[in-house]
Structure formats: C-alpha cells, structure tokens
Write a protein that holds these residues in place. Structure first.
Motif, PDB file in Angstrom:
ATOM      1  N   UNK A  75       0.812  -1.213   0.000  1.00 36.21           N
ATOM      2  CA  UNK A  75       0.000   0.000   0.000  1.00 36.21           C
ATOM      3  C   UNK A  75       0.846   1.264   0.000  1.00 36.21           C
ATOM      4  N   UNK A  76       2.060   1.196   0.524  1.00 37.95           N
ATOM      5  CA  UNK A  76       2.962   2.355   0.497  1.00 37.95           C
ATOM      6  C   UNK A  76       3.253   2.780  -0.941  1.00 37.95           C
ATOM      7  N   UNK A  77       3.219   1.870  -1.879  1.00 36.83           N
ATOM      8  CA  UNK A  77       3.415   2.198  -3.303  1.00 36.83           C
ATOM      9  C   UNK A  77       2.362   3.171  -3.811  1.00 36.83           C
ATOM     10  N   UNK A  78       1.201   3.168  -3.155  1.00 34.84           N
ATOM     11  CA  UNK A  78       0.090   4.042  -3.542  1.00 34.84           C
ATOM     12  C   UNK A  78      -0.044   5.232  -2.601  1.00 34.84           C
ATOM     13  N   UNK A  79       0.922   5.401  -1.695  1.00 35.26           N
ATOM     14  CA  UNK A  79       0.871   6.484  -0.729  1.00 35.26           C
ATOM     15  C   UNK A  79      -0.158   6.270   0.363  1.00 35.26           C
ATOM     16  N   UNK A  80      -0.496   5.005   0.627  1.00 37.65           N
ATOM     17  CA  UNK A  80      -1.520   4.671   1.612  1.00 37.65           C
ATOM     18  C   UNK A  80      -0.904   3.978   2.832  1.00 37.65           C
ATOM     19  N   UNK A  81      -1.558   4.137   3.974  1.00 35.45           N
ATOM     20  CA  UNK A  81      -1.176   3.396   5.182  1.00 35.45           C
ATOM     21  C   UNK A  81      -1.539   1.927   4.993  1.00 35.45           C
ATOM     22  N   UNK A  82      -0.847   1.048   5.685  1.00 34.72           N
ATOM     23  CA  UNK A  82      -1.060  -0.391   5.564  1.00 34.72           C
ATOM     24  C   UNK A  82      -2.276  -0.895   6.306  1.00 34.72           C
ATOM     25  N   UNK A  83      -3.415  -0.302   6.069  1.00 37.80           N
ATOM     26  CA  UNK A  83      -4.647  -0.667   6.760  1.00 37.80           C
ATOM     27  C   UNK A  83      -5.600  -1.404   5.831  1.00 37.80           C
ATOM     28  N   UNK A  84      -6.315  -2.374   6.388  1.00 47.38           N
ATOM     29  CA  UNK A  84      -7.298  -3.110   5.596  1.00 47.38           C
ATOM     30  C   UNK A  84      -8.410  -2.190   5.100  1.00 47.38           C
ATOM     31  N   UNK A  85      -8.639  -1.088   5.776  1.00 47.21           N
ATOM     32  CA  UNK A  85      -9.676  -0.141   5.343  1.00 47.21           C
ATOM     33  C   UNK A  85      -9.292   0.551   4.038  1.00 47.21           C
ATOM     34  N   UNK A  86      -8.033   0.430   3.613  1.00 43.97           N
ATOM     35  CA  UNK A  86      -7.580   1.022   2.351  1.00 43.97           C
ATOM     36  C   UNK A  86      -7.675   0.068   1.169  1.00 43.97           C
ATOM     37  N   UNK A  87      -8.258  -1.113   1.382  1.00 46.89           N
ATOM     38  CA  UNK A  87      -8.406  -2.073   0.294  1.00 46.89           C
ATOM     39  C   UNK A  87      -9.855  -2.530   0.181  1.00 46.89           C
ATOM     40  N   UNK A  88     -10.156  -3.093  -0.961  1.00 50.47           N
ATOM     41  CA  UNK A  88     -11.475  -3.689  -1.202  1.00 50.47           C
ATOM     42  C   UNK A  88     -11.279  -5.194  -1.365  1.00 50.47           C
ATOM     43  N   UNK A  89     -11.968  -5.977  -0.551  1.00 49.84           N
ATOM     44  CA  UNK A  89     -11.894  -7.440  -0.637  1.00 49.84           C
ATOM     45  C   UNK A  89     -12.860  -7.883  -1.726  1.00 49.84           C
ATOM     46  N   UNK A  90     -12.390  -8.685  -2.667  1.00 45.28           N
ATOM     47  CA  UNK A  90     -13.207  -9.123  -3.793  1.00 45.28           C
ATOM     48  C   UNK A  90     -13.768 -10.525  -3.604  1.00 45.28           C
ATOM     49  N   UNK A  91     -13.230 -11.268  -2.645  1.00 49.28           N
ATOM     50  CA  UNK A  91     -13.726 -12.622  -2.319  1.00 49.28           C
ATOM     51  C   UNK A  91     -13.815 -12.718  -0.809  1.00 49.28           C
ATOM     52  N   UNK A  92     -14.792 -13.404  -0.318  1.00 49.48           N
ATOM     53  CA  UNK A  92     -14.919 -13.600   1.123  1.00 49.48           C
ATOM     54  C   UNK A  92     -14.368 -14.968   1.496  1.00 49.48           C
ATOM     55  N   UNK A  93     -13.784 -15.047   2.698  1.00 53.41           N
ATOM     56  CA  UNK A  93     -13.248 -16.332   3.132  1.00 53.41           C
ATOM     57  C   UNK A  93     -14.394 -17.296   3.408  1.00 53.41           C
ATOM     58  N   UNK A  94     -14.135 -18.583   3.264  1.00 52.39           N
ATOM     59  CA  UNK A  94     -15.169 -19.587   3.481  1.00 52.39           C
ATOM     60  C   UNK A  94     -15.821 -19.445   4.861  1.00 52.39           C
ATOM     61  N   UNK A  95     -17.131 -19.650   4.894  1.00 52.24           N
ATOM     62  CA  UNK A  95     -17.869 -19.599   6.142  1.00 52.24           C
ATOM     63  C   UNK A  95     -18.283 -18.207   6.585  1.00 52.24           C
ATOM     64  N   UNK A  96     -17.971 -17.178   5.763  1.00 56.06           N
ATOM     65  CA  UNK A  96     -18.328 -15.796   6.137  1.00 56.06           C
ATOM     66  C   UNK A  96     -19.437 -15.304   5.247  1.00 56.06           C
TER      67      UNK A  96
END
Length: 73
Positions: free
Chosen positions: A52-73
């Motif tokens: 995420x630093x490559x994009x000038x962003x902090x390493x937080x999960x809130x800075x990404x979009x999850x495209x698949x959910x883990x099994x059971x969720x």
C-alpha cells in the motif's frame, strides 16, 4: 480460495486498492501480498503495508477492497 502457503494459518483472498484496477492476492492472517498469480511461500511477495505504500496509503485493511470472502463468512 486457497490456504496460505507462507504462514499456513489463513485464507488467501483477491483484493484491490479501490482507485486501482489491478488486483492482488492477500492472506487474511499474515498480510502477505502476491501479484495476481500463483502464490508461493518464497519471495517475491510483499507485506500489505509495503504494497500500500506504493500508492501512498497506510497499511490498513480499510484502504483495500476485498473481492472474495473467506469460506464460512
């Protein structure tokens, strides 16, 4: 979704930075990031914070979009 080959403790999911079209693979447990290709326990890989630093962003999960959910969720 596959089990992480690096930490052997978490699922690997597909994600992206919302402003970007390129997707990447990310372990829910150890935050390892791979280019959108075959995962491996050996480099080349990055940690989410480094990626995420490559994009000038902090390493937080809130800075990404999850495209698949883990099994059971």
């Amino acid at each position: 979704m596959i089990w992480c080959p690096r930490c052997d403790q978490g699922w690997v999911t597909r994600a992206r930075v919302p402003q970007e079209s390129e997707t990447f693979l990310l372990c829910y447990e150890c935050d390892t990031v791979w280019a959108d290709r075959e995962q491996d326990a050996h480099p080349p890989f990055l940690i989410l914070e480094e990626y995420l630093a490559r994009f000038g962003l902090d390493g937080l999960w809130s800075n990404i979009e999850i495209l698949e959910r883990k099994p059971g969720v």
